[in-house]
Design a protein around this motif. Structure first.
Motif, PDB file in Angstrom:
ATOM      1  N   LEU A 271      -5.285  -6.959  -5.312  1.00 49.90           N
ATOM      2  CA  LEU A 271      -5.305  -5.611  -5.890  1.00 49.90           C
ATOM      3  C   LEU A 271      -6.485  -5.433  -6.841  1.00 49.90           C
ATOM      4  CD1 LEU A 271      -3.606  -2.980  -6.095  1.00 49.90           C
ATOM      5  CD2 LEU A 271      -2.491  -3.983  -8.090  1.00 49.90           C
TER       6      LEU A 271
ATOM      7  N   LEU B 243      -7.402   1.566 -11.234  1.00 50.19           N
ATOM      8  CA  LEU B 243      -7.291   1.597  -9.773  1.00 50.19           C
ATOM      9  C   LEU B 243      -7.754   2.939  -9.222  1.00 50.19           C
ATOM     10  CD1 LEU B 243      -3.947  -0.040  -8.573  1.00 50.19           C
ATOM     11  CD2 LEU B 243      -6.283  -0.841  -8.204  1.00 50.19           C
TER      12      LEU B 243
ATOM     13  N   LEU C 183     -11.353   3.501  -8.383  1.00 55.10           N
ATOM     14  CA  LEU C 183     -11.896   2.949  -7.131  1.00 55.10           C
ATOM     15  C   LEU C 183     -11.943   3.998  -6.021  1.00 55.10           C
ATOM     16  CD1 LEU C 183      -9.939  -0.449  -6.986  1.00 55.10           C
ATOM     17  CD2 LEU C 183     -12.386  -0.199  -7.360  1.00 55.10           C
TER      18      LEU C 183
ATOM     19  N   HIS D 225      -9.399  -7.433  -6.896  1.00 52.91           N
ATOM     20  CA  HIS D 225     -10.626  -8.174  -6.577  1.00 52.91           C
ATOM     21  C   HIS D 225     -11.887  -7.323  -6.744  1.00 52.91           C
ATOM     22  CE1 HIS D 225     -10.316  -6.278  -2.608  1.00 52.91           C
ATOM     23  NE2 HIS D 225     -11.528  -6.716  -2.326  1.00 52.91           N
ATOM     24  N   ASP D 226     -11.798  -6.027  -6.504  1.00 58.73           N
ATOM     25  CA  ASP D 226     -12.987  -5.161  -6.607  1.00 58.73           C
ATOM     26  C   ASP D 226     -12.926  -4.240  -7.820  1.00 58.73           C
ATOM     27  OD1 ASP D 226     -14.364  -6.152  -4.454  1.00 58.73           O
ATOM     28  OD2 ASP D 226     -13.703  -4.603  -3.038  1.00 58.73           O
ATOM     29  N   ILE D 227     -12.077  -4.581  -8.780  1.00 62.29           N
ATOM     30  CA  ILE D 227     -11.775  -3.636  -9.865  1.00 62.29           C
ATOM     31  C   ILE D 227     -13.027  -3.215 -10.647  1.00 62.29           C
ATOM     32  CG2 ILE D 227     -11.210  -5.340 -11.691  1.00 62.29           C
ATOM     33  CD1 ILE D 227      -9.139  -2.215 -10.839  1.00 62.29           C
TER      34      ILE D 227
ATOM     35  N   ASP E 273     -10.090  -9.928   2.977  1.00 60.68           N
ATOM     36  CA  ASP E 273     -11.111  -8.998   2.477  1.00 60.68           C
ATOM     37  C   ASP E 273     -12.004  -8.467   3.605  1.00 60.68           C
ATOM     38  OD1 ASP E 273     -12.551  -7.568   0.611  1.00 60.68           O
ATOM     39  OD2 ASP E 273     -13.587  -9.292  -0.248  1.00 60.68           O
TER      40      ASP E 273
ATOM     41  N   ASN F 184     -13.338   2.367  -2.031  1.00 58.73           N
ATOM     42  CA  ASN F 184     -12.862   1.063  -2.500  1.00 58.73           C
ATOM     43  C   ASN F 184     -11.371   1.023  -2.816  1.00 58.73           C
ATOM     44  OD1 ASN F 184     -15.225  -0.655  -2.411  1.00 58.73           O
ATOM     45  ND2 ASN F 184     -16.087   0.805  -3.876  1.00 58.73           N
TER      46      ASN F 184
ATOM     47  N   SER G 149       0.836  -1.211   0.000  1.00 57.35           N
ATOM     48  CA  SER G 149       0.000   0.000   0.000  1.00 57.35           C
ATOM     49  C   SER G 149       0.866   1.254   0.000  1.00 57.35           C
ATOM     50  CB  SER G 149      -0.928   0.015   1.209  1.00 57.35           C
ATOM     51  OG  SER G 149      -0.171   0.140   2.395  1.00 57.35           O
TER      52      SER G 149
ATOM     53  N   HIS H 104      -9.891   0.489   0.676  1.00 56.70           N
ATOM     54  CA  HIS H 104     -10.248  -0.888   1.045  1.00 56.70           C
ATOM     55  C   HIS H 104      -9.339  -1.882   0.300  1.00 56.70           C
ATOM     56  CE1 HIS H 104     -12.433  -4.642   1.513  1.00 56.70           C
ATOM     57  NE2 HIS H 104     -12.572  -4.705   0.203  1.00 56.70           N
ATOM     58  N   THR H 105      -9.192  -1.681  -1.001  1.00 62.00           N
ATOM     59  CA  THR H 105      -8.355  -2.575  -1.805  1.00 62.00           C
ATOM     60  C   THR H 105      -6.926  -2.618  -1.273  1.00 62.00           C
ATOM     61  OG1 THR H 105      -9.648  -2.379  -3.830  1.00 62.00           O
ATOM     62  CG2 THR H 105      -7.307  -2.837  -4.106  1.00 62.00           C
TER      63      THR H 105
ATOM     64  N   LYS I 111     -16.001  -2.687  -9.387  1.00 59.04           N
ATOM     65  CA  LYS I 111     -17.019  -1.989  -8.579  1.00 59.04           C
ATOM     66  C   LYS I 111     -17.493  -0.660  -9.173  1.00 59.04           C
ATOM     67  CE  LYS I 111     -17.160  -3.858  -3.948  1.00 59.04           C
ATOM     68  NZ  LYS I 111     -16.873  -3.630  -2.523  1.00 59.04           N
TER      69      LYS I 111
END
Ligand code: ATP
Ligand code: MG
Length: 493
Positions: free
Chosen positions: A292, A250, A253, A294-296, A385, A267, A231, A270-271, A298
């Protein structure tokens, strides 16, 4: 620390090769130095396997001489790889990879990626390096063996954990814009700080990153991802404005939207939390990529529903589909690693939903079957997560996962669903009912899978075939239309 190392540096060059290179340089009447990462890593106590040597003269000539001396000393002559275009040469001595180059001076033209390279002095060579901590040299000639040459006080920057360019940062970054990413990579990898003057120059020069190839950018991205707390690197990429240029998905997000007084979580943050959580548990670069990404999806599926609040329906499946396109665009590998990342992204909601549904046998069986040998990686991602700040919620989710793990072990011990294959294969169905390849076969196989997953029939060949026969009878019209017949099984039934 400075004095300590000034006196004792030769102790840190214990590998025989350093003396050998010094002897070769002496015989050729050249100066030779170990430079860059190897020197830095001595002070950081990080063992390193590559040593770069600079000589004021021909690197290739020096390498050849070194190979001859190694042959005299050991009876075995190492192969010298010569890269005439770059004026460099490489050879291996035991566990150490040695690279030789002549000291250079570089000048760049603004619009060109290719520098004009001329011979230079050691000082010229140190100036064209990226950071003060990477611009130190240690002499290996016999008379000066172990002497540190540190014109930009790299030692002080090592002590204060500072990333700083040796020259005006605008010059250093504009000469090779990749250095901006290297600065951030070192900050993330070593836990160093980029000094404000250098960081501001990254912001100013960020657009220049566009002349750098994706391959070089990916090397640095990958090192950021593999760093202890990735991060750190991603936040710096974001703050410098580089992230927007190299990885806009990214950036999307980022932020929190509010409607009717209800917000969703950021997000992006969170990511990064999930990524750090995963990084604490595994060094596997590809599980980290999955975190990195997983929520791309959203941002693409985000909706506000007055009853439900913020929803991100199907972001896992849409995300899974985005991965190949994203990897192609970024020139990341299009191989089984990509498939692994896509699979984890696609499945990352499943363990939670199986746990929420009370860990039913059928849900657990399906999960193990679909994840296969990647189930451990998936569980690790899903546990990472959990980033809620509400302790009761975290507790409930963790308990759900531990119940799920227990149930998975029990169910998998009874029958190895990780390696599950349909007990009846397509050929067998075709031969048995005398039908050609067709959709009916897929239908039958799918139904068998359903029945096994639901626990309606046992997971073995006899049970599956018997079930297939029942199905076939109910599909008689369709099968006969395909020219098949069910004579053999009709009698038995
Ligand atoms: P690592 O090996 O961990 O990636 P490193 O600093 O050793 O880190 P290398 O790419 O091996 O990096 O480069 C060796 C040395 O060459 C660096 O320490 C630095 O002095 C110099 N160097 C490498 N890349 C650049 C660059 N883009 N601009 C200026 N100097 C560079
Ligand atoms: Mg290196």
């Amino acid at each position: 620390m400075k004095e300590h190392y000034m006196k004792n540096l030769s102790e840190h060059l214990s590998h025989r090769a350093f003396r050998t290179v010094g002897r070769a340089a002496d015989e050729l009447g050249l100066e030779a130095y170990v430079v860059g990462g190897y020197v830095r890593d001595i002070f950081l106590n990080r063992p390193s396997k590559d040593a770069d040597f600079v000589t004021v003269g021909s690197g290739i000539e020096l390498a050849r001489k070194v190979a001859e001396l190694i042959a005299e000393e050991t009876g075995r002559k190492p192969r010298v790889a010569v890269y005439a275009n770059y004026g460099t040469a490489q050879l291996r001595d035991g566990d150490l990879e040695l690279e030789f180059v002549g000291a250079r001076k570089e000048s760049y033209h603004r619009e060109s990626r290719n520098p004009i390279v001329e011979d230079g002095t050691l000082e010229d060579d140190q100036q064209r390096r990226d950071f003060t901590i990477n611009a130190m040299a240690i002499c290996v000639n016999a008379e000066r063996f172990g002497e540190l040459v540190d014109p930009f006080d790299g030692i002080a920057d090592i002590e204060s954990k500072s990333i700083r360019t040796p020259l005006d940062p605008d010059v250093t970054f504009s000469d090779d814009p990749l250095r901006m990413m290297r600065a951030i990579r070192f900050a993330s990898q070593l836990g160093f700080f980029i000094v404000p003057e250098t960081f501001n120059a990254i912001r100013r020069n960020r657009k220049r990153i566009e002349i750098i190839t994706k391959e070089r950018i990916n090397d640095e991205l990958s090192k950021i991802i593999r760093s202890p707390r990735p991060s750190v690197g991603f936040k710096l990429l974001d703050m410098s404005g580089l992230l927007e240029l190299i990885f806009p998905e990214l950036c999307e997000l980022k932020g929190v939207e509010t409607q009717e007084g209800r917000g969703h979580k950021d997000n992006f943050l969170h990511t990064l939390k999930v990524l750090d959580n995963v990084a604490e548990k595994t060094d596997d670069e590809w599980i980290r990529w999955a975190a990195l990404l997983h929520d791309i999806a959203k941002p693409r599926v985000k909706r506000y529903d007055p009853k439900l609040g913020w929803t991100f329906h199907n972001h896992n499946f849409i995300g899974e589909k985005m991965i190949p396109k994203l990897f192609r665009k970024m020139k990341l590998p299009l191989n089984e690693k990509m498939k692994f990342v896509a699979k984890l992204v696609g499945l990352h909601m499943r363990p939670q939903s199986v746990a929420d549904d009370g860990v039913s046998d059928s849900g657990v069986r399906r999960l193990i079957t679909d994840a296969g040998d990647d189930i451990e990686a998936l569980m690790l991602l899903c546990e990472a997560d959990i980033t809620s700040k509400i302790p009761e919620k975290v507790k409930r989710q963790l308990e759900g996962f531990s119940r799920l793990r227990v149930r998975m072990d029990e169910i998998n011990a009874a029958d190895n669903y990780r390696k599950w294959k349909n007990p009846v294969d397509g050929n067998e169905i075709m031969e048995r009912y005398h039908i050609p390849g067709s959709k009916v076969i897929a239908t039958i196989k799918e139904s068998i899978k359903e029945a096994i997953m639901e626990g309606e029939i046992e997971n073995n060949h006899d049970a599956a075939l018997n079930y297939a026969d029942q199905l076939a009878l109910s599909l008689r019209d369709e099968i006969e239309a395909l020219g098949g017949n069910l004579d053999a099984i009709s009698i038995a039934n």
